[in-house]
Design an enzyme around this catalytic site. Structure first.
Site, short mmCIF file in Angstrom:
data_model
loop_
_atom_site.label_atom_id
_atom_site.label_comp_id
_atom_site.label_asym_id
_atom_site.label_seq_id
_atom_site.Cartn_x
_atom_site.Cartn_y
_atom_site.Cartn_z
N ALA A 234 0.81 -1.21 0.00
CA ALA A 234 0.00 0.00 0.00
C ALA A 234 0.85 1.26 0.00
O ALA A 234 0.31 2.37 -0.10
CB ALA A 234 -0.94 0.01 1.21
N LYS B 5 10.54 10.69 3.98
CA LYS B 5 11.53 9.62 4.20
C LYS B 5 11.87 9.53 5.68
O LYS B 5 12.17 10.54 6.33
CB LYS B 5 12.78 9.87 3.36
CG LYS B 5 13.78 8.72 3.41
CD LYS B 5 14.85 8.89 2.36
CE LYS B 5 15.91 7.78 2.44
NZ LYS B 5 15.33 6.44 2.26
N HIS C 107 15.98 13.70 -0.59
CA HIS C 107 14.78 12.88 -0.73
C HIS C 107 13.55 13.65 -0.26
O HIS C 107 13.66 14.71 0.34
CB HIS C 107 14.91 11.58 0.08
CG HIS C 107 15.84 10.58 -0.53
ND1 HIS C 107 17.20 10.61 -0.33
CD2 HIS C 107 15.60 9.53 -1.36
CE1 HIS C 107 17.76 9.61 -1.00
NE2 HIS C 107 16.83 8.95 -1.63
N GLY D 183 14.40 -4.24 -0.37
CA GLY D 183 14.75 -2.87 -0.69
C GLY D 183 14.56 -1.94 0.48
O GLY D 183 14.77 -0.72 0.37
N ARG E 222 4.20 3.81 -1.32
CA ARG E 222 4.55 4.41 -2.61
C ARG E 222 5.23 3.41 -3.53
O ARG E 222 4.86 3.25 -4.69
CB ARG E 222 5.45 5.64 -2.40
CG ARG E 222 4.79 6.77 -1.62
CD ARG E 222 5.79 7.91 -1.38
NE ARG E 222 5.23 8.92 -0.51
CZ ARG E 222 5.25 8.86 0.82
NH1 ARG E 222 5.83 7.83 1.42
NH2 ARG E 222 4.72 9.80 1.55
N MET E 223 6.25 2.73 -3.00
CA MET E 223 6.97 1.76 -3.83
C MET E 223 6.11 0.54 -4.09
O MET E 223 6.12 -0.02 -5.19
CB MET E 223 8.26 1.34 -3.13
CG MET E 223 9.43 2.27 -3.37
SD MET E 223 9.86 2.42 -5.12
CE MET E 223 10.14 0.71 -5.53
N GLY F 253 20.14 5.12 2.89
CA GLY F 253 20.95 3.91 2.80
C GLY F 253 21.90 3.96 1.62
O GLY F 253 23.02 3.42 1.67
#
Length: 263
Positions: A10, A156, A152, A95, A12-13, A162
């Site tokens: 659910a 975030k 970013h 990720g 963004r990515m 990272g």
């Protein structure tokens, strides 16, 4: 056909991953996960991704069978799900960023029983950048000062990114530095002048910036810059799905995007 579960579906990515999986001919979405209590539990993953109903509801638990888990969520949940993959011997692509040392140890332990691709950034371009940054630092030598600046979006959760930390790690290893001693996170009032061997790491947060990373190599009389700009989250999702295709039939081990790309 590779059967994929998306964790953080659910987010963004996650929504981008769901959309791209549905567009692919060789991938099939068989599960979509979120944390217990998440407001989107029970929602159709395709509807959330803007691609129409797909019949896969957002759930808190892994389905019984699948080939690869692709996880872009939060460290606590990621570690639990990769442990579940280890019990099943099922591959995982991670990720998620912001892992503690203890969480990294748990991921490494899980990778002894299943194949795990772990990378702070799944972009193909960024992973080429990691290698280029290290090679350039090694070639230029200690006379060049190195600073990393990343930017970013305002949402975030971790800082520095990272990816910025991975860039610093690659540069430190290539130049024989101890990153714990050479890293400097930001500079402000009262900070002493720059010392030889430092690797500066700076974070910018604002608006909807997808992701930017710049490595400055500054000598007396010249400056080189390596820069990567992500235009959309699709670049990270496409890299993650490239990793999913690569790792689906691999044996146990902890792999990186460098392994996926053959770097």
């Amino acid at each position: 056909m590779i059967h994929v579960v998306v964790s953080g579906a659910a987010g963004r990515m996650g929504r981008v991953l769901v959309r791209l999986i549905r567009e692919a001919d060789d991938l099939e979405l068989v599960g979509a996960l979120e944390a217990p209590g998440h407001p989107c539990l029970g929602s159709d993953a395709g509807v959330l991704a803007g691609t129409g109903e797909c019949g896969i509801r957002i759930a808190a638990d892994l389905p019984k069978t699948f080939d690869v888990l692709v996880d872009f969520s939060l460290p606590e949940g990621t570690v639990e799900r990769v442990a579940a993959c280890a019990e099943r011997g099922t591959a995982a692509v991670l990720g998620t960023t912001g892992f503690s040392d203890e969480q990294r140890k748990r991921i490494a332990a899980a990778s002894k029983r299943c194949a795990v691709v772990l990378s702070p950034n799944m972009s193909v371009g960024v992973n080429v950048l990691f290698h280029a940054a290290a090679d350039l630092a090694r070639t230029l030598g200690p006379e060049y000062d190195i600073e990393i600046v990343e930017a970013h979006h305002r949402f975030k959760k971790d800082a520095p990114s990272g990816t910025a930390l991975k860039l610093a790690e690659e540069i430190a290893e290539a130049t024989g530095r101890d990153l714990a001693e050479s890293a400097v996170h930001g500079r402000g009032p009262g900070h002493p002048p720059r010392q030889a061997g430092e690797i500066g790491i700076h974070a910018v947060r604002g608006g909807d910036i997808v992701g930017e990373h710049i490595v400055y190599y500054t000598g007396l009389g010249e400056r080189l810059e390596l820069k990567h700009v992500a235009h959309t989250r699709d670049t990270f999702a496409r890299g993650a799905l490239r990793a999913a295709r690569w790792v689906a039939d691999r044996g146990p081990g902890l792999y990186s995007m460098a392994d996926v790309l053959g770097l």
